[in-house]
Scaffold this active site. Structure first.
Site, PDB file in Angstrom:
ATOM      1  N   HIS A 108      23.276 -49.830 -50.676  1.00  0.00           N
ATOM      2  CA  HIS A 108      23.270 -51.007 -49.800  1.00  0.00           C
ATOM      3  C   HIS A 108      24.398 -51.973 -50.142  1.00  0.00           C
ATOM      4  CE1 HIS A 108      21.707 -53.639 -53.000  1.00  0.00           C
ATOM      5  NE2 HIS A 108      20.818 -52.680 -53.289  1.00  0.00           N
ATOM      6  N   CYS A 130      19.646 -49.468 -57.728  1.00  0.00           N
ATOM      7  CA  CYS A 130      20.294 -49.128 -56.469  1.00  0.00           C
ATOM      8  C   CYS A 130      21.798 -48.951 -56.663  1.00  0.00           C
ATOM      9  CB  CYS A 130      20.050 -50.221 -55.426  1.00  0.00           C
ATOM     10  SG  CYS A 130      18.330 -50.348 -54.895  1.00  0.00           S
TER      11      CYS A 130
END
Length: 415
Positions: free
Chosen positions: A323, A341
């Protein structure tokens, strides 16, 4: 004297008849050949142990057809259900008895055509239609994912409504789950647990191909208490071969399409204590906006976070995404500072978001984190060796790679 062509033809036929002898009937009518007659009604010639009455019959009871004494013999039996599935059976050498060798399906209609011949060889035929009783225990199958376009790493899933533990019953289920793949593609089902199966090929799906799956289990007896139900078929379209590799040590992500590198992006991955999982993951979905909070994944205290995140591509159920992370741009390409992440700039994340699709491959290498789970946290199916994957199949376990159980039986020496 010169003969006309017409006279010569008549004489030739006469000589031919004479040479064949008095008993020959080369040009005459004679008695009608019984084999050329239309089949007569053999209703009085054969007997069924199942009736064509209004009440359905028990599918667990074998179907048996016998030739009545002095009524000739049975030459063939064709028993087909409403789905076009043929009931296997065995005819005696004398032709006096035929019986089914596999259970009939439950809750379907059978059409049985019996061919006979009498003492003169004249053909007869008898057709019987009957219904079988539905089963009380029904096994439903739901295929996944939803119909649509996916990447080359997308597994097919089958979720059962009831647990199936017995090996023989599992084999029946597998035989009934038909996967139509591109030519030359070898694949297999793997039992994740008693109610869930995954199907994947030996290698990724061929790019720009099609895959479909259907169930042939409707009415099929799986156990004494369980019969298969109708299932909705599934068709998938496979897109380009997209493979993403994130190197946690070099802090760069490489994006390949059909073997060609089309982008290299600086990233940051999980910091010590929150290291990103190594291994192959499959894209589970995309969300333009996600509000990410630490407490939803068990992170609190000084590490707690509550951030608006854009262009989020999910790769695990536990919350690992690729992301946009504008707050860590200074670390991207240099160090790992996230909670697991893969973060990148907003511009790079937007490009990634537009070029990635569900089912594409995202692989992480050189992380100090744990390995990706094969099952339970997304699709880690590709992290299992093909040999081990085949061992999870009730049909392929113990067989040689590349051969089906049918091939194994055909090649097995006889004593």
């Amino acid at each position: 004297m010169k003969h006309s062509p017409r006279l010569w033809t008549v004489l030739s036929c006469s000589l031919l008849v004479a040479s064949l002898g008095a008993g020959a009937t080369a040009c005459g009518s004679g008695d009608k050949n019984p084999l050329s007659a239309r089949p007569y009604d053999a209703g009085d010639q054969v007997a069924f142990n199942q009736s064509a009455g209004k009440r359905p019959v028990n599918p667990d009871r074998p179907l048996e057809i016998t030739a009545k004494s002095g009524g000739g013999r049975i030459t063939d039996v064709l028993a087909v259900d409403t789905h076009g599935r043929r009931l296997a059976g065995e005819l005696s050498a004398k032709g006096d008895r035929w019986h089914s060798t596999t259970p009939m399906a439950s809750g379907v209609r059978y059409t049985v055509t019996v061919s006979t011949e009498d003492e003169r060889g004249a053909p007869g035929q008898r057709t019987l239609t009957f219904d079988t009783t539905p089963s009380k225990g029904i096994l439903k199958v739901e295929f996944g994912p939803d119909e649509g376009k996916y990447g080359v790493g997308q597994p097919i899933t089958a979720e059962l409504s009831e647990p199936v533990k017995d090996k023989a019953a599992r084999a029946i289920v597998e035989r009934g789950l038909a996967v139509d793949t591109p030519p030359g593609v070898e694949g297999a089902w793997h039992w994740v647990d008693d109610k869930n199966l995954h199907y994947r090929p030996k290698d990724y799906w061929p790019a720009n191909s099609a895959v479909s799956v259907r169930s042939n289990l409707e009415g099929v007896r799986i156990t004494d208490e369980l019969h298969g139900a109708v299932a909705k078929p599934l068709k998938l379209e496979i897109g380009d071969r997209v493979e993403v590799t994130t190197d946690a040590s070099s802090h760069y992500l490489t994006f390949r399409r059909n073997g060609e590198v089309i982008n290299t992006i600086p990233v940051t991955t999980g910091k010590p204590g929150f290291s990103t999982r190594n291994g192959i993951k499959v894209v589970l979905g995309k969300q333009y906006f996600v509000q990410m909070r630490g407490d939803t994944v068990g992170i609190g205290g000084s590490e707690y976070y509550n951030l608006p995140v854009y262009y989020a591509t999910r790769v695990t159920w536990s919350g690992e995404y690729v992301h946009a992370a504008p707050w860590s741009v200074g670390s991207q390409g240099y160090e790992n500072v996230s909670h697991g992440c893969t973060g990148m700039s907003t511009g790079n994340a937007a490009w990634f978001y537009e070029n990635i699709t569900e089912g594409d491959i995202v692989k992480v290498i050189n992380s100090i984190g744990d390995d990706m789970d094969v099952f339970g946290n997304g699709f880690g199916d590709w992290n299992m060796d093909w040999k081990d994957w085949r061992q999870g199949s009730a049909l392929l376990k113990g067989t040689q790679d590349g051969r089906s159980p049918v091939d194994q039986a055909r090649l097995r020496p006889t004593v």
